[in-house]
Design a protein around this motif. Structure first.
Motif, mmCIF file in Angstrom:
data_model
loop_
_atom_site.group_PDB
_atom_site.id
_atom_site.type_symbol
_atom_site.label_atom_id
_atom_site.label_comp_id
_atom_site.label_asym_id
_atom_site.label_seq_id
_atom_site.Cartn_x
_atom_site.Cartn_y
_atom_site.Cartn_z
ATOM 1 N N MET A 1 55.262 4.515 5.450
ATOM 2 C CA MET A 1 54.607 3.870 6.585
ATOM 3 C C MET A 1 54.574 4.842 7.755
ATOM 4 O O MET A 1 55.560 5.483 8.070
ATOM 5 C CB MET A 1 55.377 2.597 6.950
ATOM 6 C CG MET A 1 54.541 1.602 7.660
ATOM 7 S SD MET A 1 55.381 0.072 8.119
ATOM 8 C CE MET A 1 55.877 -0.612 6.574
ATOM 9 N N THR A 2 53.442 4.942 8.405
ATOM 10 C CA THR A 2 53.246 5.849 9.526
ATOM 11 C C THR A 2 53.911 5.305 10.776
ATOM 12 O O THR A 2 53.892 4.103 11.027
ATOM 13 C CB THR A 2 51.738 6.035 9.797
ATOM 14 O OG1 THR A 2 51.086 6.344 8.578
ATOM 15 C CG2 THR A 2 51.482 7.120 10.792
ATOM 16 N N LYS A 63 56.015 1.335 14.060
ATOM 17 C CA LYS A 63 55.468 1.590 12.728
ATOM 18 C C LYS A 63 54.106 0.924 12.583
ATOM 19 O O LYS A 63 53.838 -0.101 13.197
ATOM 20 C CB LYS A 63 56.425 1.078 11.659
ATOM 21 C CG LYS A 63 57.714 1.861 11.623
ATOM 22 C CD LYS A 63 58.572 1.446 10.482
ATOM 23 C CE LYS A 63 59.821 2.313 10.499
ATOM 24 N NZ LYS A 63 60.681 2.118 9.395
ATOM 25 N N SER A 64 53.277 1.511 11.734
ATOM 26 C CA SER A 64 51.965 0.922 11.474
ATOM 27 C C SER A 64 52.133 -0.303 10.582
ATOM 28 O O SER A 64 53.034 -0.364 9.755
ATOM 29 C CB SER A 64 51.039 1.938 10.800
ATOM 30 O OG SER A 64 51.505 2.225 9.504
ATOM 31 N N ASP A 66 50.971 -2.741 7.594
ATOM 32 C CA ASP A 66 50.245 -2.645 6.325
ATOM 33 C C ASP A 66 49.308 -3.848 6.225
ATOM 34 O O ASP A 66 49.507 -4.756 5.439
ATOM 35 C CB ASP A 66 51.230 -2.610 5.157
ATOM 36 C CG ASP A 66 50.541 -2.374 3.837
ATOM 37 O OD1 ASP A 66 49.422 -1.839 3.854
ATOM 38 O OD2 ASP A 66 51.107 -2.747 2.793
ATOM 39 N N THR A 68 45.452 -5.240 5.633
ATOM 40 C CA THR A 68 44.173 -4.878 5.034
ATOM 41 C C THR A 68 43.176 -6.004 5.243
ATOM 42 O O THR A 68 43.558 -7.170 5.355
ATOM 43 C CB THR A 68 44.307 -4.609 3.520
ATOM 44 O OG1 THR A 68 44.885 -5.754 2.902
ATOM 45 C CG2 THR A 68 45.173 -3.404 3.254
ATOM 46 N N TRP A 118 48.448 -9.424 4.999
ATOM 47 C CA TRP A 118 49.656 -8.696 5.384
ATOM 48 C C TRP A 118 50.690 -9.000 4.317
ATOM 49 O O TRP A 118 50.953 -10.172 4.034
ATOM 50 C CB TRP A 118 50.128 -9.119 6.764
ATOM 51 C CG TRP A 118 51.357 -8.425 7.220
ATOM 52 C CD1 TRP A 118 51.585 -7.080 7.292
ATOM 53 C CD2 TRP A 118 52.552 -9.042 7.701
ATOM 54 N NE1 TRP A 118 52.824 -6.828 7.781
ATOM 55 C CE2 TRP A 118 53.448 -8.010 8.046
ATOM 56 C CE3 TRP A 118 52.944 -10.362 7.883
ATOM 57 C CZ2 TRP A 118 54.718 -8.273 8.550
ATOM 58 C CZ3 TRP A 118 54.202 -10.617 8.383
ATOM 59 C CH2 TRP A 118 55.084 -9.587 8.719
ATOM 60 N N ASN A 119 51.243 -7.993 3.705
ATOM 61 C CA ASN A 119 52.177 -8.148 2.579
ATOM 62 C C ASN A 119 51.537 -8.989 1.470
ATOM 63 O O ASN A 119 52.161 -9.885 0.912
ATOM 64 C CB ASN A 119 53.498 -8.761 3.032
ATOM 65 C CG ASN A 119 54.275 -7.838 3.943
ATOM 66 O OD1 ASN A 119 54.074 -6.625 3.930
ATOM 67 N ND2 ASN A 119 55.150 -8.399 4.749
#
Length: 188
Positions: A1-2, A63-64, A66, A68, A118-119
């Motif tokens: 994770m960025t 943190k970015s 996740d 989509t 998300w997740n």
């Protein structure tokens, strides 16, 4: 994770803040004459849509998220879950009534929507701005009421009730703005 330094916060960036996904609406870098620089940020909570203001030090990092977004088509519901199909992978995803909120009033079979995950769990469904729906019930209009600004109630195929002009009849298809729930025009 960025991980992102607060100096790189930009509009549209999705981050994890307080263990939840947020999207940055706006950010402003401030370098005062005295003291440490900081960043003023407007964050929108993706789970509820609530907007908050937050100030971060220039050295803070987040943190970015996740998160989509996928294009889906509405299939059906069982009153507990509303099922959609991913248009690319043909996998089925579902959303609860709480996630859909007011959008339920405008959902018709095969309606194209944008699902935010998300997740691998749907956290929001975004409909297109306008939908075309059939009028199921309305009182008949009077002759000569085609130019008036007066309105009447109409029940649509989805069960939603909206205000329409007096000249709209049962069986006609109308265009509705999903953001405001207002009549836009008649579909010919």
């Amino acid at each position: 994770m960025t991980t992102y330094n607060s100096n790189y916060f930009r509009s549209g960036l999705k981050i994890i803040f307080d263990k939840e996904p947020y999207i940055i609406e706006s950010s402003q870098f401030v370098k005062p004459g005295k003291g440490q620089s900081f960043v003023r940020v407007k964050l929108r909570r993706l789970l509820t849509g609530k907007l908050i203001d937050k100030t971060f030090k220039a050295t803070d990092t987040l943190k970015s998220a996740d998160v989509t977004e996928i294009t889906v088509s509405y299939l059906y519901n069982n009153r507990k879950f509303w099922f959609f199909i991913n248009k690319k992978t043909f996998e089925e995803v579902f959303a609860t009534k709480k996630v859909l909120g007011e959008s339920i009033k405008w959902l018709v079979e095969q309606a194209s929507c944008l699902a935010t995950l998300w997740n691998n769990e749907v956290i929001s469904i975004t409909l297109s701005n306008f939908v075309e729906l059939k009028v199921m019930e309305t009182n008949p209009g009077l002759k000569g009421d085609s130019v008036s600004t007066a309105t009447k109630k109409a029940k649509l195929i989805t069960g939603a009730i909206i205000r329409v002009p007096l000249f709209i009849k049962e069986g006609e298809t109308i265009k509705v703005d999903t953001r405001s729930g207002e009549y836009v025009g008649r579909v010919r």
